[in-house]
Write a protein that holds these residues in place. Sequence first.
Motif, PDB file in Angstrom:
ATOM      1  N   LYS A   3       0.948  -1.310  -0.021  1.00 57.73           N
ATOM      2  CA  LYS A   3      -0.049   0.110   0.099  1.00 57.73           C
ATOM      3  C   LYS A   3       0.752   1.084   0.141  1.00 57.73           C
ATOM      4  O   LYS A   3       1.776   1.418   0.937  1.00 57.73           O
ATOM      5  CB  LYS A   3      -0.725  -0.026   1.170  1.00 57.73           C
ATOM      6  CG  LYS A   3      -2.001   0.943   1.201  1.00 57.73           C
ATOM      7  CD  LYS A   3      -2.862   0.756   2.678  1.00 57.73           C
ATOM      8  CE  LYS A   3      -3.856   1.926   2.553  1.00 57.73           C
ATOM      9  NZ  LYS A   3      -4.913   1.604   3.880  1.00 57.73           N
ATOM     10  N   ILE A   4       0.707   2.098  -1.069  1.00 57.35           N
ATOM     11  CA  ILE A   4       1.531   3.350  -1.160  1.00 57.35           C
ATOM     12  C   ILE A   4       0.412   4.518  -1.396  1.00 57.35           C
ATOM     13  O   ILE A   4      -0.504   4.693  -1.997  1.00 57.35           O
ATOM     14  CB  ILE A   4       2.402   3.111  -2.457  1.00 57.35           C
ATOM     15  CG1 ILE A   4       3.290   1.847  -2.418  1.00 57.35           C
ATOM     16  CG2 ILE A   4       3.031   4.347  -2.796  1.00 57.35           C
ATOM     17  CD1 ILE A   4       4.242   1.877  -1.380  1.00 57.35           C
ATOM     18  N   ALA A   5       1.045   5.312  -0.480  1.00 55.16           N
ATOM     19  CA  ALA A   5       0.464   6.674  -0.568  1.00 55.16           C
ATOM     20  C   ALA A   5       1.149   7.751  -1.672  1.00 55.16           C
ATOM     21  O   ALA A   5       2.394   7.768  -1.757  1.00 55.16           O
ATOM     22  CB  ALA A   5       0.322   7.629   0.635  1.00 55.16           C
ATOM     23  N   PHE A   6       0.248   8.520  -2.581  1.00 57.56           N
ATOM     24  CA  PHE A   6       0.884   9.323  -3.610  1.00 57.56           C
ATOM     25  C   PHE A   6       0.473  10.651  -3.282  1.00 57.56           C
ATOM     26  O   PHE A   6      -0.744  11.107  -3.444  1.00 57.56           O
ATOM     27  CB  PHE A   6       0.738   8.989  -5.040  1.00 57.56           C
ATOM     28  CG  PHE A   6       1.047   9.928  -6.085  1.00 57.56           C
ATOM     29  CD1 PHE A   6       2.461  10.226  -6.340  1.00 57.56           C
ATOM     30  CD2 PHE A   6       0.106  10.624  -6.862  1.00 57.56           C
ATOM     31  CE1 PHE A   6       3.007  11.049  -7.185  1.00 57.56           C
ATOM     32  CE2 PHE A   6       0.548  11.586  -7.538  1.00 57.56           C
ATOM     33  CZ  PHE A   6       1.945  11.822  -7.781  1.00 57.56           C
ATOM     34  N   ILE A   7       1.327  11.730  -2.940  1.00 59.20           N
ATOM     35  CA  ILE A   7       1.461  13.187  -2.693  1.00 59.20           C
ATOM     36  C   ILE A   7       1.883  13.919  -3.851  1.00 59.20           C
ATOM     37  O   ILE A   7       2.778  13.608  -4.466  1.00 59.20           O
ATOM     38  CB  ILE A   7       2.011  13.551  -1.493  1.00 59.20           C
ATOM     39  CG1 ILE A   7       1.564  12.802  -0.183  1.00 59.20           C
ATOM     40  CG2 ILE A   7       1.527  15.072  -1.165  1.00 59.20           C
ATOM     41  CD1 ILE A   7       2.518  13.093   0.933  1.00 59.20           C
ATOM     42  N   GLY A   8       0.635  14.511  -4.557  1.00 59.85           N
ATOM     43  CA  GLY A   8       1.278  15.483  -5.562  1.00 59.85           C
ATOM     44  C   GLY A   8       1.450  16.926  -5.256  1.00 59.85           C
ATOM     45  O   GLY A   8       0.352  17.481  -4.653  1.00 59.85           O
ATOM     46  N   THR A   9       2.669  17.480  -5.784  1.00 62.31           N
ATOM     47  CA  THR A   9       2.817  18.903  -5.129  1.00 62.31           C
ATOM     48  C   THR A   9       2.681  19.728  -6.379  1.00 62.31           C
ATOM     49  O   THR A   9       2.962  20.898  -6.316  1.00 62.31           O
ATOM     50  CB  THR A   9       4.166  18.756  -4.461  1.00 62.31           C
ATOM     51  OG1 THR A   9       5.435  18.683  -5.154  1.00 62.31           O
ATOM     52  CG2 THR A   9       4.129  18.116  -3.201  1.00 62.31           C
ATOM     53  N   GLY A  10       2.682  19.178  -7.617  1.00 66.45           N
ATOM     54  CA  GLY A  10       2.464  19.946  -9.023  1.00 66.45           C
ATOM     55  C   GLY A  10       3.975  19.707  -9.667  1.00 66.45           C
ATOM     56  O   GLY A  10       4.557  18.466  -9.556  1.00 66.45           O
ATOM     57  N   GLY A  11       4.339  20.682 -10.304  1.00 68.62           N
ATOM     58  CA  GLY A  11       5.667  20.067 -11.251  1.00 68.62           C
ATOM     59  C   GLY A  11       5.650  19.766 -12.493  1.00 68.62           C
ATOM     60  O   GLY A  11       4.362  19.426 -12.751  1.00 68.62           O
ATOM     61  N   THR A  12       6.547  19.324 -13.101  1.00 69.63           N
ATOM     62  CA  THR A  12       6.418  18.986 -14.559  1.00 69.63           C
ATOM     63  C   THR A  12       5.671  17.545 -14.794  1.00 69.63           C
ATOM     64  O   THR A  12       4.884  17.348 -15.497  1.00 69.63           O
ATOM     65  CB  THR A  12       7.903  18.947 -15.116  1.00 69.63           C
ATOM     66  OG1 THR A  12       8.566  20.100 -15.308  1.00 69.63           O
ATOM     67  CG2 THR A  12       7.930  18.250 -16.566  1.00 69.63           C
ATOM     68  N   ILE A  13       5.982  16.777 -13.542  1.00 70.94           N
ATOM     69  CA  ILE A  13       5.469  15.364 -13.796  1.00 70.94           C
ATOM     70  C   ILE A  13       3.591  15.528 -13.677  1.00 70.94           C
ATOM     71  O   ILE A  13       2.938  14.529 -14.033  1.00 70.94           O
ATOM     72  CB  ILE A  13       5.649  14.716 -12.506  1.00 70.94           C
ATOM     73  CG1 ILE A  13       5.483  13.046 -12.556  1.00 70.94           C
ATOM     74  CG2 ILE A  13       5.307  15.212 -10.967  1.00 70.94           C
ATOM     75  CD1 ILE A  13       6.029  12.146 -11.606  1.00 70.94           C
TER      76      ILE A  13
END
Length: 330
Positions: A3-13
Amino acid sequence: MSKIAFIGTGGTISSLGKGPLDIVHYGATKSMLPAGDILAAVPQVHEVAEVFPVPFSHVPSPNIYYPEWKALAALCLKLVDEHPDLSGIVIGHGTATLEETAYALGLLLKVSIPVVVVGSQRPLSGLASDASMNLVNAVRVAADPNSRGRGVLVLLNDEIHPARDVTKTATYRLQTFKAADFGMLGYVDGPYISYYRRSERVTAPETEFDSSDLDALPRVDITYAYAGADGVDVDAYVAAGAKGIVSAGFAPGMAPPGQMVALERAAKAGVVVVQATRAGSGVVHDSDRLAEINFIPADNLNPQKARILLALALTRSSERAEIMRMFKTY
């Protein structure tokens, strides 16, 4: 399945350009996807782990500083508390300041599960974008039990790097992130994750720094050495209230005469000065000269990371010997 949490902060990705050939000026669209939409665009992540999105503000990485670092550290701790079965955390981040966020988190995090910071050099919408593969590989690394105990990791271009050592070295090339002095920790080749070394420096969660009760960092500035530099910037930093200054000096660690006079003046006024180098690799060692003028050697930290460590160190001490200990520890 992990189980993995993914936090998105923005940026090119997280970015969308005008079309698949827009891999340079995509920032002008100001279109960045939140974490859930990124996962929807890269469904392959669910083939390697159970991944769920975590809301966070999505901004260009030049906008990220201590308030975001503090919020990320608190969010990671909250996720571990709320999900006892969590195997790891992946943080999507723009590459401009990715190395700084990763190193700051390596000093501030209080979680023992792997935390992997990932970015991309091409937008998610770009032709031959590296965003999807980097994200899948970051999830693989975060889910790997062998990633535990290695501190915050950085994943791009199939390479696993330690947050302390890695830096961005090229504007657009996919192989931009490198650890000049010691190299990467390992590779990701499809499902195979291979580690070859560990960092000897202390990293999260075994650090003495804690952002939970720290509202802001003391001001620390960087002065850059170049032929003829007269130190006017140093005087301006002191006038602005700098508590510390990092000198990005000539190799192996020295400033031009005019700048050195200003730095010595700052040190005598109580500003803590750390001597680093602009060379991109190598160590600044202590010396009788540095001790005489009360400067602190940066070890092999680049100027931008020396600035982060100095700012955190100043929340605990302003004594040369104590800050030197921290630079040898972290």
